[in-house]
Design a protein around this motif. Sequence first.
Motif, PDB file in Angstrom:
ATOM      1  N   ASP A  52       0.854  -1.184   0.000  1.00 48.98           N
ATOM      2  CA  ASP A  52       0.000   0.000   0.000  1.00 48.98           C
ATOM      3  C   ASP A  52       0.895   1.240   0.000  1.00 48.98           C
ATOM      4  O   ASP A  52       1.886   1.290   0.727  1.00 48.98           O
ATOM      5  CB  ASP A  52      -0.893   0.007   1.239  1.00 48.98           C
ATOM      6  CG  ASP A  52      -1.802   1.203   1.272  1.00 48.98           C
ATOM      7  OD1 ASP A  52      -1.465   2.180   1.970  1.00 48.98           O
ATOM      8  OD2 ASP A  52      -2.849   1.169   0.598  1.00 48.98           O
ATOM      9  N   PRO A  53       0.599   2.227  -0.838  1.00 46.75           N
ATOM     10  CA  PRO A  53       1.494   3.392  -0.945  1.00 46.75           C
ATOM     11  C   PRO A  53       1.763   4.072   0.385  1.00 46.75           C
ATOM     12  O   PRO A  53       2.900   4.434   0.689  1.00 46.75           O
ATOM     13  CB  PRO A  53       0.747   4.316  -1.914  1.00 46.75           C
ATOM     14  CG  PRO A  53      -0.112   3.411  -2.717  1.00 46.75           C
ATOM     15  CD  PRO A  53      -0.510   2.306  -1.796  1.00 46.75           C
ATOM     16  N   GLY A  73      -0.781  -0.473  -7.804  1.00 49.45           N
ATOM     17  CA  GLY A  73       0.320  -0.292  -8.742  1.00 49.45           C
ATOM     18  C   GLY A  73       0.107  -1.086 -10.021  1.00 49.45           C
ATOM     19  O   GLY A  73       0.284  -0.565 -11.132  1.00 49.45           O
ATOM     20  N   ASP A 266      -2.202  10.569  -2.113  1.00 54.41           N
ATOM     21  CA  ASP A 266      -0.997   9.731  -1.988  1.00 54.41           C
ATOM     22  C   ASP A 266      -0.366   9.461  -3.348  1.00 54.41           C
ATOM     23  O   ASP A 266       0.298   8.444  -3.532  1.00 54.41           O
ATOM     24  CB  ASP A 266      -1.332   8.416  -1.292  1.00 54.41           C
ATOM     25  CG  ASP A 266      -2.388   7.617  -2.043  1.00 54.41           C
ATOM     26  OD1 ASP A 266      -3.010   8.176  -2.965  1.00 54.41           O
ATOM     27  OD2 ASP A 266      -2.592   6.438  -1.706  1.00 54.41           O
ATOM     28  N   LEU A 269       3.447   8.918  -3.314  1.00 50.94           N
ATOM     29  CA  LEU A 269       3.838   7.595  -2.826  1.00 50.94           C
ATOM     30  C   LEU A 269       3.456   6.511  -3.826  1.00 50.94           C
ATOM     31  O   LEU A 269       4.176   5.518  -3.980  1.00 50.94           O
ATOM     32  CB  LEU A 269       3.162   7.324  -1.472  1.00 50.94           C
ATOM     33  CG  LEU A 269       3.561   8.261  -0.326  1.00 50.94           C
ATOM     34  CD1 LEU A 269       2.702   7.984   0.899  1.00 50.94           C
ATOM     35  CD2 LEU A 269       5.037   8.095   0.010  1.00 50.94           C
ATOM     36  N   LEU A 270       2.349   6.695  -4.518  1.00 55.02           N
ATOM     37  CA  LEU A 270       1.904   5.702  -5.495  1.00 55.02           C
ATOM     38  C   LEU A 270       2.859   5.617  -6.685  1.00 55.02           C
ATOM     39  O   LEU A 270       2.971   4.560  -7.313  1.00 55.02           O
ATOM     40  CB  LEU A 270       0.495   6.050  -5.979  1.00 55.02           C
ATOM     41  CG  LEU A 270      -0.162   5.077  -6.964  1.00 55.02           C
ATOM     42  CD1 LEU A 270      -0.248   3.683  -6.361  1.00 55.02           C
ATOM     43  CD2 LEU A 270      -1.545   5.587  -7.368  1.00 55.02           C
ATOM     44  N   GLN A 271       3.553   6.696  -6.982  1.00 56.44           N
ATOM     45  CA  GLN A 271       4.513   6.679  -8.088  1.00 56.44           C
ATOM     46  C   GLN A 271       5.581   5.616  -7.887  1.00 56.44           C
ATOM     47  O   GLN A 271       5.957   4.905  -8.826  1.00 56.44           O
ATOM     48  CB  GLN A 271       5.172   8.053  -8.229  1.00 56.44           C
ATOM     49  CG  GLN A 271       4.258   9.144  -8.718  1.00 56.44           C
ATOM     50  CD  GLN A 271       4.964  10.474  -8.855  1.00 56.44           C
ATOM     51  OE1 GLN A 271       6.189  10.542  -8.824  1.00 56.44           O
ATOM     52  NE2 GLN A 271       4.201  11.551  -9.005  1.00 56.44           N
ATOM     53  N   GLU A 272       6.087   5.487  -6.672  1.00 64.36           N
ATOM     54  CA  GLU A 272       7.109   4.483  -6.389  1.00 64.36           C
ATOM     55  C   GLU A 272       6.559   3.071  -6.554  1.00 64.36           C
ATOM     56  O   GLU A 272       7.231   2.179  -7.094  1.00 64.36           O
ATOM     57  CB  GLU A 272       7.660   4.674  -4.969  1.00 64.36           C
ATOM     58  CG  GLU A 272       8.395   5.979  -4.756  1.00 64.36           C
ATOM     59  CD  GLU A 272       9.593   6.106  -5.674  1.00 64.36           C
ATOM     60  OE1 GLU A 272      10.327   5.106  -5.830  1.00 64.36           O
ATOM     61  OE2 GLU A 272       9.801   7.196  -6.236  1.00 64.36           O
ATOM     62  N   ILE A 273       5.332   2.860  -6.105  1.00 66.92           N
ATOM     63  CA  ILE A 273       4.702   1.542  -6.235  1.00 66.92           C
ATOM     64  C   ILE A 273       4.522   1.195  -7.709  1.00 66.92           C
ATOM     65  O   ILE A 273       4.756   0.052  -8.133  1.00 66.92           O
ATOM     66  CB  ILE A 273       3.346   1.520  -5.506  1.00 66.92           C
ATOM     67  CG1 ILE A 273       3.519   1.886  -4.034  1.00 66.92           C
ATOM     68  CG2 ILE A 273       2.694   0.141  -5.642  1.00 66.92           C
ATOM     69  CD1 ILE A 273       4.431   0.946  -3.270  1.00 66.92           C
TER      70      ILE A 273
END
Length: 305
Positions: A52-53, A73, A266, A269-273
């Motif tokens: 989860d982000p 993701g 978020d 943070l979701l970009q990394e996922i």
Amino acid sequence: MRRKNKEMEESGRMIVGRGEKIFRVVNNCFMVLLMLITLYPLLYVLFASLSDPVEFGKVTGLLWKPAGFSTRGYEAVLNSANIWLGFRNTIFYVVVGTACRMGITILGAYPLSRKGFLLKKPIMLFIIFTMFFSGGMVPTFLVVQKLGLTNTIWAMIVPGMLSVYNMIVLRTSFESVPESLYESAALDGANHFTMLTKITLPLSKAALATITLFYAVGKWGEWYNALVYLQKRRDLYPLQMFLRELLVKQEDMDALLSSSVGVTADSVLLQEIIKYATIIVTTVPILLVYPFLQKYFVKGVLVGS
């Protein structure tokens, strides 16, 4: 004297036996440690892609399981049109490119493996010379451009079609075929094409499978040719090129977020996922090829040593 000799032999065997056991234990521990060091980065990417982000943003240090299970993701990646376009192009490049490379490699390795081939040594020296010296990037680009291959699918297939190293390995495998088989076939009226297809190739399955795997993996992960030769044809980009843009260009990530999951609190943070999920999506398909070629790969990887 005999008893003493027997006792010395037994004691020597015990020492050797203990040494072998200690070596095996140390060697096994080292191999397990090496396996963990090699495997953990892949597991980290997998766990991160399923996290989860928000929870993943709180993680510090090592990651041993998904931080709050989530498939957001993967949903974003699989909803991207570029990913599916990259899959289509890459599969075409892998199938056609690998087939062309194998054809050229086989046709180059077979005559060089036969005894009595005219100018065999000079030709081999000329081929080996290209392994150490090349024209360079700019002359290569100019040649490809003059041939009219830029911004076409053939720019991903023709340049670098032949690997000299793979051809040498395959030639060594062909040389292991007994010459008596060729002589018997020649007496029966077989030509070189018949000898190649009926004798050489069936007896070199392990080497052929290994070289095919090398070519397929290399073609699947290829992106540099697309960067250089497909500057005006984004629709011909392979999957790895879209992955590179997603990791490097922020505008591509923003477009993916807005088109698939929308902009949320978020999103950062979701970009990394999404990046981790994209890596998994682009890596797993080629990993699934290995089990089908494993029995040939273990044997064929040592051919030419």
